[in-house]
Design a protein around this motif. Structure first.
Motif, PDB file in Angstrom:
ATOM      1  N   GLU A  11       0.812  -1.227   0.000  1.00 25.89           N
ATOM      2  CA  GLU A  11       0.000   0.000   0.000  1.00 25.89           C
ATOM      3  C   GLU A  11       0.841   1.270   0.000  1.00 25.89           C
ATOM      4  OE1 GLU A  11      -2.592  -0.415   3.319  1.00 25.89           O
ATOM      5  OE2 GLU A  11      -3.848  -1.940   2.357  1.00 25.89           O
ATOM      6  N   ILE A  12       2.130   1.141   0.293  1.00 22.80           N
ATOM      7  CA  ILE A  12       3.004   2.315   0.302  1.00 22.80           C
ATOM      8  C   ILE A  12       3.322   2.734  -1.126  1.00 22.80           C
ATOM      9  CG2 ILE A  12       5.361   3.097   0.832  1.00 22.80           C
ATOM     10  CD1 ILE A  12       5.227   1.428   3.358  1.00 22.80           C
ATOM     11  N   GLU A  13       3.328   4.037  -1.372  1.00 21.46           N
ATOM     12  CA  GLU A  13       3.666   4.554  -2.689  1.00 21.46           C
ATOM     13  C   GLU A  13       5.008   5.277  -2.646  1.00 21.46           C
ATOM     14  OE1 GLU A  13       0.608   6.953  -4.321  1.00 21.46           O
ATOM     15  OE2 GLU A  13      -0.958   5.428  -4.127  1.00 21.46           O
ATOM     16  N   ILE A  14       5.634   5.384  -3.803  1.00 19.93           N
ATOM     17  CA  ILE A  14       6.859   6.161  -3.919  1.00 19.93           C
ATOM     18  C   ILE A  14       6.556   7.604  -3.533  1.00 19.93           C
ATOM     19  CG2 ILE A  14       8.632   6.997  -5.513  1.00 19.93           C
ATOM     20  CD1 ILE A  14       8.851   4.048  -4.893  1.00 19.93           C
ATOM     21  N   SER A  15       7.478   8.258  -2.833  1.00 17.99           N
ATOM     22  CA  SER A  15       7.306   9.650  -2.420  1.00 17.99           C
ATOM     23  C   SER A  15       6.897  10.524  -3.590  1.00 17.99           C
ATOM     24  CB  SER A  15       8.619  10.162  -1.819  1.00 17.99           C
ATOM     25  OG  SER A  15       8.677  11.565  -1.841  1.00 17.99           O
ATOM     26  N   GLY A  16       5.919  11.400  -3.348  1.00 20.00           N
ATOM     27  CA  GLY A  16       5.487  12.330  -4.381  1.00 20.00           C
ATOM     28  C   GLY A  16       6.594  13.250  -4.839  1.00 20.00           C
ATOM     29  N   ILE A  17       7.559  13.517  -3.951  1.00 20.93           N
ATOM     30  CA  ILE A  17       8.706  14.352  -4.321  1.00 20.93           C
ATOM     31  C   ILE A  17       9.520  13.647  -5.401  1.00 20.93           C
ATOM     32  CG2 ILE A  17      10.796  15.488  -3.494  1.00 20.93           C
ATOM     33  CD1 ILE A  17       9.578  15.441  -0.689  1.00 20.93           C
ATOM     34  N   ARG A  18       9.870  12.394  -5.123  1.00 19.60           N
ATOM     35  CA  ARG A  18      10.673  11.628  -6.076  1.00 19.60           C
ATOM     36  C   ARG A  18       9.887  11.323  -7.349  1.00 19.60           C
ATOM     37  NH1 ARG A  18      16.130  11.590  -6.141  1.00 19.60           N
ATOM     38  NH2 ARG A  18      16.803  12.011  -4.008  1.00 19.60           N
ATOM     39  N   LYS A  19       8.597  11.073  -7.168  1.00 18.51           N
ATOM     40  CA  LYS A  19       7.767  10.758  -8.328  1.00 18.51           C
ATOM     41  C   LYS A  19       7.789  11.912  -9.322  1.00 18.51           C
ATOM     42  CE  LYS A  19       3.929   8.740  -7.312  1.00 18.51           C
ATOM     43  NZ  LYS A  19       2.518   8.497  -6.868  1.00 18.51           N
ATOM     44  N   PHE A  20       7.665  13.115  -8.792  1.00 15.92           N
ATOM     45  CA  PHE A  20       7.651  14.272  -9.685  1.00 15.92           C
ATOM     46  C   PHE A  20       9.045  14.567 -10.217  1.00 15.92           C
ATOM     47  CE2 PHE A  20       6.399  18.449 -11.232  1.00 15.92           C
ATOM     48  CZ  PHE A  20       5.105  18.195 -11.650  1.00 15.92           C
ATOM     49  N   PHE A  21      10.068  14.408  -9.380  1.00 17.67           N
ATOM     50  CA  PHE A  21      11.451  14.616  -9.821  1.00 17.67           C
ATOM     51  C   PHE A  21      11.787  13.661 -10.958  1.00 17.67           C
ATOM     52  CE2 PHE A  21      15.957  13.356  -9.495  1.00 17.67           C
ATOM     53  CZ  PHE A  21      16.565  14.586  -9.716  1.00 17.67           C
ATOM     54  N   ASN A  22      11.422  12.393 -10.804  1.00 17.88           N
ATOM     55  CA  ASN A  22      11.707  11.400 -11.839  1.00 17.88           C
ATOM     56  C   ASN A  22      10.965  11.705 -13.132  1.00 17.88           C
ATOM     57  OD1 ASN A  22      13.304  10.040  -9.985  1.00 17.88           O
ATOM     58  ND2 ASN A  22      11.699   8.595  -9.405  1.00 17.88           N
ATOM     59  N   LEU A  23       9.786  12.307 -12.991  1.00 17.07           N
ATOM     60  CA  LEU A  23       8.959  12.617 -14.152  1.00 17.07           C
ATOM     61  C   LEU A  23       9.633  13.634 -15.072  1.00 17.07           C
ATOM     62  CD1 LEU A  23       6.063  12.005 -15.291  1.00 17.07           C
ATOM     63  CD2 LEU A  23       5.318  14.071 -14.108  1.00 17.07           C
ATOM     64  N   VAL A  24      10.352  14.587 -14.471  1.00 11.64           N
ATOM     65  CA  VAL A  24      10.944  15.662 -15.273  1.00 11.64           C
ATOM     66  C   VAL A  24      12.428  15.450 -15.523  1.00 11.64           C
ATOM     67  CG1 VAL A  24       9.246  17.278 -14.353  1.00 11.64           C
ATOM     68  CG2 VAL A  24      11.478  17.107 -13.243  1.00 11.64           C
ATOM     69  N   GLN A  25      12.992  14.443 -14.882  1.00 12.24           N
ATOM     70  CA  GLN A  25      14.428  14.212 -15.007  1.00 12.24           C
ATOM     71  C   GLN A  25      14.805  13.944 -16.467  1.00 12.24           C
ATOM     72  OE1 GLN A  25      16.539  14.829 -12.909  1.00 12.24           O
ATOM     73  NE2 GLN A  25      18.215  13.412 -12.703  1.00 12.24           N
ATOM     74  N   GLY A  26      15.806  14.658 -16.942  1.00  8.59           N
ATOM     75  CA  GLY A  26      16.304  14.424 -18.287  1.00  8.59           C
ATOM     76  C   GLY A  26      15.564  15.167 -19.380  1.00  8.59           C
ATOM     77  N   GLN A  27      14.489  15.868 -19.042  1.00 12.44           N
ATOM     78  CA  GLN A  27      13.764  16.625 -20.060  1.00 12.44           C
ATOM     79  C   GLN A  27      14.556  17.872 -20.452  1.00 12.44           C
ATOM     80  OE1 GLN A  27       9.585  17.253 -19.881  1.00 12.44           O
ATOM     81  NE2 GLN A  27       9.202  15.532 -18.507  1.00 12.44           N
ATOM     82  N   LYS A  28      14.500  18.203 -21.729  1.00 14.24           N
ATOM     83  CA  LYS A  28      15.268  19.328 -22.243  1.00 14.24           C
ATOM     84  C   LYS A  28      14.664  20.660 -21.806  1.00 14.24           C
ATOM     85  CE  LYS A  28      16.991  16.888 -26.346  1.00 14.24           C
ATOM     86  NZ  LYS A  28      17.047  16.870 -27.830  1.00 14.24           N
ATOM     87  N   ASP A  29      15.545  21.645 -21.616  1.00 17.29           N
ATOM     88  CA  ASP A  29      15.152  23.019 -21.269  1.00 17.29           C
ATOM     89  C   ASP A  29      14.220  23.033 -20.050  1.00 17.29           C
ATOM     90  OD1 ASP A  29      15.025  25.796 -21.495  1.00 17.29           O
ATOM     91  OD2 ASP A  29      13.183  25.697 -22.677  1.00 17.29           O
ATOM     92  N   MET A  30      14.557  22.243 -19.053  1.00 17.92           N
ATOM     93  CA  MET A  30      13.740  22.172 -17.851  1.00 17.92           C
ATOM     94  C   MET A  30      14.485  22.799 -16.682  1.00 17.92           C
ATOM     95  SD  MET A  30      10.865  21.147 -16.549  1.00 17.92           S
ATOM     96  CE  MET A  30      10.315  20.047 -17.864  1.00 17.92           C
ATOM     97  N   VAL A  31      13.836  23.717 -15.987  1.00 18.65           N
ATOM     98  CA  VAL A  31      14.364  24.251 -14.737  1.00 18.65           C
ATOM     99  C   VAL A  31      13.674  23.511 -13.602  1.00 18.65           C
ATOM    100  CG1 VAL A  31      14.542  26.261 -13.227  1.00 18.65           C
ATOM    101  CG2 VAL A  31      14.885  26.517 -15.696  1.00 18.65           C
ATOM    102  N   SER A  32      14.443  22.827 -12.790  1.00 16.38           N
ATOM    103  CA  SER A  32      13.881  22.037 -11.702  1.00 16.38           C
ATOM    104  C   SER A  32      14.282  22.638 -10.357  1.00 16.38           C
ATOM    105  CB  SER A  32      14.371  20.582 -11.779  1.00 16.38           C
ATOM    106  OG  SER A  32      13.893  19.838 -10.678  1.00 16.38           O
ATOM    107  N   LEU A  33      13.277  23.011  -9.573  1.00 11.87           N
ATOM    108  CA  LEU A  33      13.475  23.502  -8.203  1.00 11.87           C
ATOM    109  C   LEU A  33      12.777  22.535  -7.251  1.00 11.87           C
ATOM    110  CD1 LEU A  33      12.772  27.321  -8.786  1.00 11.87           C
ATOM    111  CD2 LEU A  33      14.961  26.103  -8.936  1.00 11.87           C
TER     112      LEU A  33
END
Length: 384
Positions: A11-33
């Protein structure tokens, strides 16, 4: 075989922080804060001490609680900085980061059915550990209270099943802290009650206008309080994975058993690096703290110019502004921000349902990145 796994784990899910970080990781012209990772390198003298430990073959098991010299350094550090009195010999455990300190604490104090009070919004790492220990997280809505879990709010949620209260200050994601009087009120409420206090103070060295005050400095609750500390944020040593757990001997002796069977001991070379940090690196956090304060003020100013509601944080390196229209979830808003502005922030609902409507901005990034991120946010908000 998946159907036979522990249901709590399933029932445990991956942290929403990591989930969103992984979603944008490697995308071009992305500013990640998004990530709470200091952008400073580990100080050179600490890296040198790590290399020296390797050269001296200090790569064997250490005592389960950690090398005594490091525990003595921790004892001296918290005494000097926070007026905390913990004996190196039997009241301090060196852990594999603050996360492991939290885990072994909760697994020791919680029995199935116990309730754990914690503020909402809050760092998402606590709930899974509470549930894995058989406990039930009880979130307290702090949105109308400057994100502060005060004695008044705690008292309203105490039941016969309450076993622990978590005080994560300075806070991730809000950056707020509790002051001396607010902590005194909590101590007065919980003293002499069979309720543990788990204070996650990993950001204690990163406070701004006023120094950090620890709940562990109040004698009336010392015997029921556990303090989580470490060098990850203060000395930019996240990968070294060194945390400290401090508590009364009567509790630490039992937590040490869980720690022993969990990891045996923290990594030896990392312990020597932490020893160097606490002995010869006392000024290292100030250099970072001054930079974070400048960045905080810049981000706050930009948000205020945009007319965005935000509570000014006392510490850590996050701000938690209300950005999201009522018609959207924070997660969907975050996706739209990524797609249209090429800007990644962490959705507030990653920090419990009480984070809905907010977004977390990490300012643990270089000024140029922050400026570009704020420029993109401002342009995006104007078009909404």
């Amino acid at each position: 075989m998946e159907q036979y796994l522990n249901q709590n784990v399933k029932e445990i899910e991956i942290s929403g922080i990591r989930k969103f970080f992984n979603l944008v990781q490697g995308q071009k012209d992305m500013v990640s804060l998004t990530i709470g990772q200091p952008d400073f390198h580990t100080p050179d003298h600490i890296k040198a001490s790590t290399k020296q430990a390797l050269d001296q073959n200090l790569t064997t098991y250490t005592p389960n609680a950690g090398i005594l010299d490091l525990r003595k350094a921790v004892s001296n550090f918290v005494k000097t900085n926070y007026n905390l009195n913990y004996h190196a010999e039997d009241e301090i455990i060196i852990t594999v980061g603050a996360s492991q300190a939290i885990d072994i604490s909760l697994r020791t104090v919680i029995t199935p059915g116990d309730e754990v009070i914690l503020p909402g919004p809050v760092y998402p790492g606590y709930e899974p550990l509470i549930k894995l220990a058989g406990g039930k997280p009880v979130y307290v809505d702090t949105r109308e209270n400057q994100f502060k879990l005060t004695a008044e709010l705690i008292e309203k949620h105490i039941t016969k099943k309450t076993k622990c209260v978590i005080l994560p200050y300075p806070s991730n994601p809000t950056g707020v802290s509790l002051d001396q009087q607010e902590l005194q009120d909590i101590a007065d409420l919980l003293k002499d009650q069979p309720i543990f206090i788990l204070a996650d103070e990993i950001y204690s060295e990163l406070t701004y206008e006023k120094p950090h005050t620890s709940i562990g400095s109040f004698d009336e609750v010392r015997e029921q309080t556990l303090i989580v500390q470490g060098v990850s944020k203060s000395h930019s040593m996240t990968g070294f994975r060194i945390g400290f757990l401090l508590g009364p001997q009567a509790l630490i002796k039992h937590i040490l058993k869980v720690h022993q069977y969990n990891v045996s001991c923290a990594t030896s070379t990392s312990q020597y690096a932490a020893l160097e940090a606490l002995t010869n690196g006392r000024k290292d956090p100030k250099i970072m703290r001054d930079a974070y304060l400048e960045r905080r003020n810049y981000v706050i100013k930009r948000l205020e110019i945009m007319g965005i509601e935000v509570i000014i944080p006392d510490g850590a390196f996050y701000v938690f502004p209300r950005l999201v229209p009522s018609s959207q979830t924070s997660f969907d808003f975050g996706l739209k921000l990524v797609e249209e502005a090429r800007l990644a922030l962490v959705p507030g609902d990653a920090f419990s349902d009480y984070g809905q409507g907010y977004m977390r901005i990490s300012y643990a990034y270089h000024q140029d990145i922050l400026k570009e991120g704020m420029d993109r946010l401002e342009s995006f908000m104007k078009d909404q």
